[in-house]
Design a protein around this motif. Structure first.
Motif, PDB file in Angstrom:
ATOM      1  N   ASP A 259       0.810  -1.210   0.000  1.00 53.57           N
ATOM      2  CA  ASP A 259       0.000   0.000   0.000  1.00 53.57           C
ATOM      3  C   ASP A 259       0.843   1.259   0.000  1.00 53.57           C
ATOM      4  O   ASP A 259       0.539   2.220  -0.703  1.00 53.57           O
ATOM      5  CB  ASP A 259      -0.934   0.014   1.210  1.00 53.57           C
ATOM      6  CG  ASP A 259      -1.720   1.293   1.268  1.00 53.57           C
ATOM      7  OD1 ASP A 259      -2.617   1.481   0.424  1.00 53.57           O
ATOM      8  OD2 ASP A 259      -1.419   2.144   2.132  1.00 53.57           O
ATOM      9  N   GLU A 262       1.711   2.145  -3.319  1.00 53.89           N
ATOM     10  CA  GLU A 262       0.539   2.221  -4.196  1.00 53.89           C
ATOM     11  C   GLU A 262       0.512   1.113  -5.242  1.00 53.89           C
ATOM     12  O   GLU A 262       0.050   1.299  -6.369  1.00 53.89           O
ATOM     13  CB  GLU A 262       0.447   3.597  -4.875  1.00 53.89           C
ATOM     14  CG  GLU A 262       0.254   4.741  -3.904  1.00 53.89           C
ATOM     15  CD  GLU A 262      -0.028   6.056  -4.597  1.00 53.89           C
ATOM     16  OE1 GLU A 262      -0.787   6.069  -5.594  1.00 53.89           O
ATOM     17  OE2 GLU A 262       0.514   7.078  -4.152  1.00 53.89           O
ATOM     18  N   ASN A 264      -1.302  -1.555  -4.900  1.00 58.19           N
ATOM     19  CA  ASN A 264      -2.462  -2.320  -4.448  1.00 58.19           C
ATOM     20  C   ASN A 264      -3.027  -3.215  -5.534  1.00 58.19           C
ATOM     21  O   ASN A 264      -3.482  -4.336  -5.253  1.00 58.19           O
ATOM     22  CB  ASN A 264      -3.547  -1.361  -3.955  1.00 58.19           C
ATOM     23  CG  ASN A 264      -3.031  -0.335  -2.969  1.00 58.19           C
ATOM     24  OD1 ASN A 264      -2.157   0.460  -3.318  1.00 58.19           O
ATOM     25  ND2 ASN A 264      -3.542  -0.331  -1.755  1.00 58.19           N
ATOM     26  N   THR A 295      -3.781  -7.161   5.008  1.00 56.16           N
ATOM     27  CA  THR A 295      -4.394  -7.235   3.679  1.00 56.16           C
ATOM     28  C   THR A 295      -5.596  -6.307   3.586  1.00 56.16           C
ATOM     29  O   THR A 295      -5.910  -5.787   2.508  1.00 56.16           O
ATOM     30  CB  THR A 295      -4.842  -8.663   3.327  1.00 56.16           C
ATOM     31  OG1 THR A 295      -5.860  -9.093   4.236  1.00 56.16           O
ATOM     32  CG2 THR A 295      -3.678  -9.634   3.366  1.00 56.16           C
ATOM     33  N   VAL A 298      -4.560  -2.947   2.417  1.00 55.08           N
ATOM     34  CA  VAL A 298      -4.371  -2.909   0.963  1.00 55.08           C
ATOM     35  C   VAL A 298      -5.716  -2.718   0.271  1.00 55.08           C
ATOM     36  O   VAL A 298      -5.837  -1.936  -0.690  1.00 55.08           O
ATOM     37  CB  VAL A 298      -3.689  -4.202   0.471  1.00 55.08           C
ATOM     38  CG1 VAL A 298      -3.556  -4.202  -1.053  1.00 55.08           C
ATOM     39  CG2 VAL A 298      -2.319  -4.367   1.123  1.00 55.08           C
ATOM     40  N   ARG A 301      -7.473   0.993   1.242  1.00 57.08           N
ATOM     41  CA  ARG A 301      -6.859   2.143   0.606  1.00 57.08           C
ATOM     42  C   ARG A 301      -6.738   1.985  -0.907  1.00 57.08           C
ATOM     43  O   ARG A 301      -6.505   2.949  -1.630  1.00 57.08           O
ATOM     44  CB  ARG A 301      -5.511   2.420   1.263  1.00 57.08           C
ATOM     45  CG  ARG A 301      -5.678   2.973   2.665  1.00 57.08           C
ATOM     46  CD  ARG A 301      -4.566   2.524   3.596  1.00 57.08           C
ATOM     47  NE  ARG A 301      -3.260   2.955   3.185  1.00 57.08           N
ATOM     48  CZ  ARG A 301      -2.724   4.130   3.511  1.00 57.08           C
ATOM     49  NH1 ARG A 301      -3.405   4.989   4.226  1.00 57.08           N
ATOM     50  NH2 ARG A 301      -1.515   4.436   3.132  1.00 57.08           N
ATOM     51  N   GLY A 302      -6.937   0.754  -1.378  1.00 59.37           N
ATOM     52  CA  GLY A 302      -6.865   0.524  -2.813  1.00 59.37           C
ATOM     53  C   GLY A 302      -7.929   1.262  -3.600  1.00 59.37           C
ATOM     54  O   GLY A 302      -7.737   1.562  -4.786  1.00 59.37           O
ATOM     55  N   PHE A 308      -6.324  -0.249  -9.135  1.00 64.10           N
ATOM     56  CA  PHE A 308      -6.853  -1.261  -8.215  1.00 64.10           C
ATOM     57  C   PHE A 308      -8.315  -1.550  -8.532  1.00 64.10           C
ATOM     58  O   PHE A 308      -8.738  -2.714  -8.625  1.00 64.10           O
ATOM     59  CB  PHE A 308      -6.706  -0.768  -6.774  1.00 64.10           C
ATOM     60  CG  PHE A 308      -7.428  -1.594  -5.753  1.00 64.10           C
ATOM     61  CD1 PHE A 308      -6.843  -2.732  -5.213  1.00 64.10           C
ATOM     62  CD2 PHE A 308      -8.689  -1.222  -5.308  1.00 64.10           C
ATOM     63  CE1 PHE A 308      -7.509  -3.486  -4.255  1.00 64.10           C
ATOM     64  CE2 PHE A 308      -9.359  -1.976  -4.354  1.00 64.10           C
ATOM     65  CZ  PHE A 308      -8.768  -3.104  -3.831  1.00 64.10           C
TER      66      PHE A 308
END
Length: 674
Positions: A259, A262, A264, A295, A298, A301-302, A308
């Protein structure tokens, strides 16, 4: 504590890894449920730092949120149970700002041996010199990183100015990423080759660059390629997913790095693998549980990374994977690992925000809602799902059975209502008549003790808060499950006092907390007297709302006095503060400058207590002058008294008093104390 940071600042500060040093905290998963408790001296997913506000969190689709910052360091634990990688919604942030929030300290559960280990970790961090890193490049830098403890690397999350560029400019980061790739190629399943230090350094770089782009400079495609190559090598190595504590630390940090960088979308397969592979064999290892829990960061924030979202649309198997995890691990609900299951539901339902995925997500969410209930063992799953339906598909709430969610949860859970008289009332989940009586007696008998100490002449001007509501959930778990949805607050704390606007007609000041058995097993509402002191202090000592008093550093008084009166009134020795006194960490003049942003919980609470106790016992006339300024709303004059008039005058005497206090001679408490 009460200062709510801005939404953007929240996005920067709210995120993960910390040492559970000194507090014995449990960390929270993205829904605010408790994550695995960190071993003493270990680095665990972080609950917030200096600004102290993290929560059961959601992202508001109506506001375009900035990319959340890479996650902060593992070095300092604050008052926190909080979810990795979750920032509060604009809605929650606005509620906090309007309500003038005090956040109470969490219970301390570490034993002496754990605290000793934590102190050793802190000492190792203190011996770490930034110049050892800034002076090196290439192979010398890599050697320095590898030979350093992770506690040392954690200190790099707080650098500023020229050090930021020297440490984390793109050339340095590429060097470290390439070194991580080399190590990952023959990763042995443990940290014997210092992979964790390299990962943590990269995380620190992304964190600092996000917060200080002008200092560090831009990151471009060269670094992106190098980090991708390193993560490809690590996750492709045969030992990366070993279910051991030795492997877990590096794995957990590498998942977080996904994350931070970035990436993701690129590593969705890592998320799905960990969720699919998790079974009871993981439960013996703190770091493996952390890896699984990370996880959710991830995923959470994805949503802010366009690639993503497109990846999930192309292959929505992660959605069914989240549903499958929640179903397969229903048995975790009601246990100390409940957060793993409830987070799966919450992160699944968060995908309702994407119109193209709603047809896939909606039936899965409805299925999980049907398997859980608003109260009881499965409540954390139900509430998390319901909150997301309200956040992202409110117009179709009837389809989920989640309409009027705030009122439904409040009415279902807080069924006990009791009046303590005209000045206080209790709204509770499960208090007996005897417990209600004890609660009322405790707060009402505190009033004369308070007034005897501060010697006020009545409420400050324009304060109309004549009645406080005390909300008591049955347990910390219930507080984390329900308080966010009912009151719109963070739950990574030991309770919250919401002052509101004391001049507004109909304003209702409210303290929200939970039952926490005392060490002898006796009933208590955690932080009851601390938070009730905030109510009294705001009404009789501090003019205006919370924001008015925060124009200058006033935290030592606000939190230190709340701790002081709570312990003094109850006749309880504050062992943790006395232990801190022996360290002589801060001068009194430094404590006068304490803010929520520049201090950790030890400085805010234990050292606040020490500073206030010293001043009340040794310089009561200065305290009287200070409170006179506070009551008049003369906050600049109050700070000038502390900073300029008193200044360093009492520092030597304070240091002498600390030495005596550490030896058990802290001086006499007020005669009105019990």
């Amino acid at each position: 504590m009460r200062r709510p940071p801005t939404a953007k600042k929240l996005a920067r500060l709210l995120i993960p890894t910390v040492t559970a040093a000194g507090l014995g905290l449990t960390l929270l998963a993205p829904n605010g449920a408790a994550a695995p408790a960190a071993p003493a001296g270990a680095e665990a997913p972080k609950a917030q730092a200096q600004a102290n506000t993290r929560a059961n969190t959601h992202t508001n689709t109506k506001a375009k949120a900035p990319r959340l910052a890479p996650q902060p360091a593992s070095s300092t634990v604050l008052d926190a149970d909080l979810a990795p990688g979750h920032a509060a919604t604009p809605t929650r942030s606005a509620a906090r700002a309007a309500n003038s929030v005090h956040r109470a300290p969490l219970p301390a559960t570490q034993n002496a041996a754990q605290r000793k280990k934590a102190r050793s970790a802190a000492k190792a961090a203190a011996e770490c010199n930034v110049s050892d890193f800034t002076s090196k490049t290439g192979a010398a830098l890599i050697e320095q990183i590898k030979q350093s403890e992770t506690t040392c690397i954690n200190t790099l999350f707080s650098v500023a100015g020229a050090d930021s560029k020297a440490l984390f400019r793109e050339e340095q980061m590429v060097t470290v990423a390439n070194a991580f790739k080399e190590v990952a190629a023959d990763y042995p399943g443990n940290n014997s080759t210092s992979a964790a230090q390299l990962v943590l350094y990269l995380r620190a770089g992304y964190y600092i660059q996000y917060n200080q782009p002008d200092n560090v400079g831009e990151y471009g495609p060269t670094l992106k390629s190098s980090v991708q190559g390193a993560l490809d090598a690590f996750f492709g190595s045969p030992r990366a997913f070993d279910v051991t504590e030795a492997n877990g630390e590096t794995l957990a940090e590498a998942v977080t790095l996904i994350d931070s960088s970035e990436e993701n979308a690129r590593y969705l397969n890592v998320v799905t693998r960990l969720l699919k592979d998790y079974d009871s064999s993981y439960d013996a290892f703190y770091w493996m549980l952390s890896a699984v829990n990370n996880t959710y960061t991830v995923l959470f924030r994805g949503h802010q990374v366009p690639e993503f979202v497109e990846a999930v649309k192309a292959d929505p198997s992660v959605l069914t994977g989240l549903r499958d995890f929640a179903v397969a691990h229903d048995g975790l609900l009601g246990t100390d690992k409940s957060y793993l299951t409830s987070n799966a539901g919450r992160e699944l339902a968060r995908f309702l925000r994407h119109a193209e995925l709603k047809d896939t997500v909606k039936p899965l969410v409805k299925e999980l809602l049907g398997r859980s209930q608003i109260t009881g063992r499965t409540a954390p799953l139900w509430v998390g799902l319901a909150e997301m339906t309200t956040e992202f598909d409110k117009e179709n709430c009837a389809d989920y059975g989640t309409c009027d969610l705030q009122d439904r949860v409040r009415d279902a859970v807080l069924t006990v209502k009791h009046s303590c008289g005209p000045s206080a009332k209790v709204l509770a989940q499960q208090l007996t008549a005897a417990e209600l009586a004890a609660t009322c007696e405790s707060i009402l008998k505190q009033d004369p003790v308070f007034h005897n100490i501060v010697k006020d002449s009545g409420p400050v001007k324009d304060d109309n808060n004549t009645n406080i509501e005390i909300v008591a959930f049955h347990s910390s778990t219930d507080y984390k499950t329900y308080a966010g949805v009912v009151f719109g607050i963070d739950t990574n704390n030991g309770g919250m006092y919401l002052e509101g606007d004391p001049a507004a007609a109909g304003n209702q000041p409210r303290f929200i907390a939970y039952e926490q058995a005392a060490q002898d097993g006796a009933f208590q509402i955690w932080n009851l007297n601390h938070e009730y002191t905030h109510y009294l202090d705001g009404r009789y000592d501090m003019h205006g709302d919370f924001a008015a008093g925060q124009t200058v550093p006033a935290v030592t008084w606000i939190e230190g006095f709340a701790e002081y009166l709570s312990y003094t009134y109850r006749g309880v020795t504050y062992d943790r503060a006395i232990e801190e006194a022996g360290k002589n960490t801060y001068t009194l003049s430094q404590l006068f400058g304490t803010t929520y942003e520049n201090a950790d919980t030890t400085r805010i609470y234990q050292w606040g207590y020490l500073g206030v106790r010293y001043m009340l016992q040794s310089h009561p006339q200065d305290v009287a002058t200070l409170l006179g300024h506070y009551r008049a709303g003369e906050y600049e004059a109050a700070y000038s008294l502390l900073r300029d008039t008193i200044g360093t005058r009492y520092d030597a005497d304070f240091a002498d008093w600390l030495s005596k206090c550490a030896g058990g001679e802290c001086g006499r408490l007020p005669a009105a104390a019990k």
